[in-house]
Design a protein around this motif. Structure first.
Motif, mmCIF file in Angstrom:
data_model
loop_
_atom_site.group_PDB
_atom_site.id
_atom_site.type_symbol
_atom_site.label_atom_id
_atom_site.label_comp_id
_atom_site.label_asym_id
_atom_site.label_seq_id
_atom_site.Cartn_x
_atom_site.Cartn_y
_atom_site.Cartn_z
ATOM 1 N N LEU A 91 32.661 -13.692 11.846
ATOM 2 C CA LEU A 91 32.260 -14.967 11.652
ATOM 3 C C LEU A 91 30.898 -15.289 12.800
ATOM 4 O O LEU A 91 30.815 -14.892 13.896
ATOM 5 N N PHE A 92 29.629 -15.517 12.185
ATOM 6 C CA PHE A 92 28.231 -15.968 12.724
ATOM 7 C C PHE A 92 28.286 -17.270 12.513
ATOM 8 O O PHE A 92 27.787 -17.651 11.386
ATOM 9 N N THR A 93 28.444 -17.982 13.458
ATOM 10 C CA THR A 93 28.211 -19.623 13.390
ATOM 11 C C THR A 93 27.345 -20.336 14.472
ATOM 12 O O THR A 93 27.346 -19.725 15.756
ATOM 13 N N ASP A 94 26.680 -21.185 14.086
ATOM 14 C CA ASP A 94 26.011 -21.999 14.970
ATOM 15 C C ASP A 94 26.953 -23.279 15.378
ATOM 16 O O ASP A 94 27.878 -23.021 14.980
ATOM 17 N N ILE A 95 26.526 -23.786 16.646
ATOM 18 C CA ILE A 95 27.619 -24.585 17.149
ATOM 19 C C ILE A 95 27.144 -26.187 16.714
ATOM 20 O O ILE A 95 28.229 -26.819 16.202
ATOM 21 N N ASP A 96 25.986 -26.660 16.788
ATOM 22 C CA ASP A 96 25.794 -27.804 16.392
ATOM 23 C C ASP A 96 25.846 -28.030 14.867
ATOM 24 O O ASP A 96 24.637 -27.727 14.135
ATOM 25 N N GLN A 104 41.988 -11.521 13.612
ATOM 26 C CA GLN A 104 41.257 -9.960 13.608
ATOM 27 C C GLN A 104 39.793 -10.370 13.253
ATOM 28 O O GLN A 104 39.123 -9.453 13.187
ATOM 29 N N VAL A 105 39.347 -11.536 13.251
ATOM 30 C CA VAL A 105 37.915 -11.733 12.653
ATOM 31 C C VAL A 105 37.007 -11.829 14.102
ATOM 32 O O VAL A 105 37.353 -12.682 14.887
ATOM 33 N N ALA A 106 36.244 -10.877 14.400
ATOM 34 C CA ALA A 106 35.368 -11.193 15.251
ATOM 35 C C ALA A 106 34.431 -12.207 15.331
ATOM 36 O O ALA A 106 33.878 -12.645 14.071
ATOM 37 N N ILE A 107 34.037 -12.868 16.557
ATOM 38 C CA ILE A 107 33.269 -14.327 16.396
ATOM 39 C C ILE A 107 31.973 -14.030 17.229
ATOM 40 O O ILE A 107 31.917 -13.652 18.424
ATOM 41 N N VAL A 108 30.933 -14.434 16.612
ATOM 42 C CA VAL A 108 29.600 -14.588 17.222
ATOM 43 C C VAL A 108 29.060 -15.940 16.899
ATOM 44 O O VAL A 108 29.081 -16.557 15.862
ATOM 45 N N ILE A 109 28.765 -16.411 18.175
ATOM 46 C CA ILE A 109 28.345 -18.102 18.207
ATOM 47 C C ILE A 109 26.907 -17.901 18.707
ATOM 48 O O ILE A 109 26.355 -17.079 19.733
ATOM 49 N N ALA A 110 26.121 -19.039 18.014
ATOM 50 C CA ALA A 110 24.698 -18.964 18.325
ATOM 51 C C ALA A 110 24.248 -20.323 18.424
ATOM 52 O O ALA A 110 24.641 -21.213 17.818
ATOM 53 N N SER A 111 23.439 -20.566 19.424
ATOM 54 C CA SER A 111 23.220 -22.286 19.619
ATOM 55 C C SER A 111 21.737 -22.327 20.366
ATOM 56 O O SER A 111 21.309 -21.329 21.189
ATOM 57 N N VAL A 162 20.584 -25.502 21.030
ATOM 58 C CA VAL A 162 20.769 -26.937 21.622
ATOM 59 C C VAL A 162 21.788 -26.919 22.947
ATOM 60 O O VAL A 162 21.456 -27.194 24.046
ATOM 61 N N VAL A 163 22.655 -26.006 22.842
ATOM 62 C CA VAL A 163 23.960 -26.295 23.571
ATOM 63 C C VAL A 163 24.062 -25.000 24.598
ATOM 64 O O VAL A 163 23.759 -23.740 24.189
ATOM 65 N N GLU A 164 23.955 -25.281 25.768
ATOM 66 C CA GLU A 164 24.463 -24.290 26.952
ATOM 67 C C GLU A 164 25.796 -23.986 26.772
ATOM 68 O O GLU A 164 26.328 -24.887 27.087
ATOM 69 N N ILE A 165 26.312 -23.004 26.820
ATOM 70 C CA ILE A 165 27.731 -22.656 26.720
ATOM 71 C C ILE A 165 28.354 -21.896 27.782
ATOM 72 O O ILE A 165 27.597 -21.023 28.191
ATOM 73 N N GLU A 166 29.562 -22.066 28.034
ATOM 74 C CA GLU A 166 30.018 -21.134 29.393
ATOM 75 C C GLU A 166 31.176 -20.508 28.407
ATOM 76 O O GLU A 166 31.638 -20.901 27.310
ATOM 77 N N LYS A 167 31.511 -19.569 28.838
ATOM 78 C CA LYS A 167 32.587 -18.522 28.353
ATOM 79 C C LYS A 167 33.994 -19.476 28.104
ATOM 80 O O LYS A 167 34.620 -19.197 27.185
ATOM 81 N N VAL A 168 34.103 -20.252 28.822
ATOM 82 C CA VAL A 168 35.288 -21.133 28.630
ATOM 83 C C VAL A 168 35.338 -21.885 27.647
ATOM 84 O O VAL A 168 36.660 -21.940 26.928
ATOM 85 N N GLY A 169 34.302 -22.273 26.936
ATOM 86 C CA GLY A 169 34.340 -23.057 25.405
ATOM 87 C C GLY A 169 34.560 -21.910 24.302
ATOM 88 O O GLY A 169 34.875 -22.625 23.334
ATOM 89 N N MET A 170 34.785 -20.783 24.655
ATOM 90 C CA MET A 170 34.423 -19.792 23.172
ATOM 91 C C MET A 170 35.803 -19.109 23.255
ATOM 92 O O MET A 170 36.568 -19.004 24.263
#
Length: 126
Positions: free
Chosen positions: A57-62, A82-89, A91-99
């Motif tokens: 899964l390659f997803t935007d946040i906003d 089993q699905v690997a997750i890749v997040i891109a943004s 606008v948002v600064e993300i911390e590992k805690v939110g993923m």
């Protein structure tokens, strides 16, 4: 379609901005991955439910709708662990805690080569 592409997991690209989604689909497709695309989390979940070949899964946040990209990532992690997750943004600064555990993050604008190399590494591990 080459034998190598058939072995690779498909990538679901979730981005609400059509031009950015089109660029991501082209970038990931050019790297040798089958792709599916969605503009909302709800559409992404429907695609996840109907395509068992999705491994990334390659997803935007906003995103518009009742669920943002982080919520989508958590939902996918729970329903399809089993699905690997890749997040891109951009606008948002993300911390590992939110993923979800094991998810990767890229700030926009990201280097295409870095994203495709990460996807290839994920595919090699799956």
């Amino acid at each position: 379609m080459t034998q190598d592409i058939k072995k690779r997991p498909a990538v679901l690209i979730v981005e609400d901005e059509p031009l950015l989604r089109m660029d991501a689909v082209d970038m990931i497709g050019d790297a040798g991955f089958r792709t599916y695309e969605a503009g909302t989390a709800a559409a992404a979940i429907t695609i996840m439910e109907t395509h068992s070949d999705i491994g990334i899964l390659f997803t935007d946040i906003d995103m518009p709708g009742s669920m943002d990209g982080l919520q989508l990532a958590a939902h996918v992690h729970q329903g399809w662990p089993q699905v690997a997750i890749v997040i891109a943004s951009g606008v948002v600064e993300i911390e590992k805690v939110g993923m979800p555990e094991g998810a990767m993050f890229f700030s926009k604008p990201y280097a295409s080569s870095q994203v495709t190399r990460t996807l290839q590494d994920i595919a090699d591990r799956q």
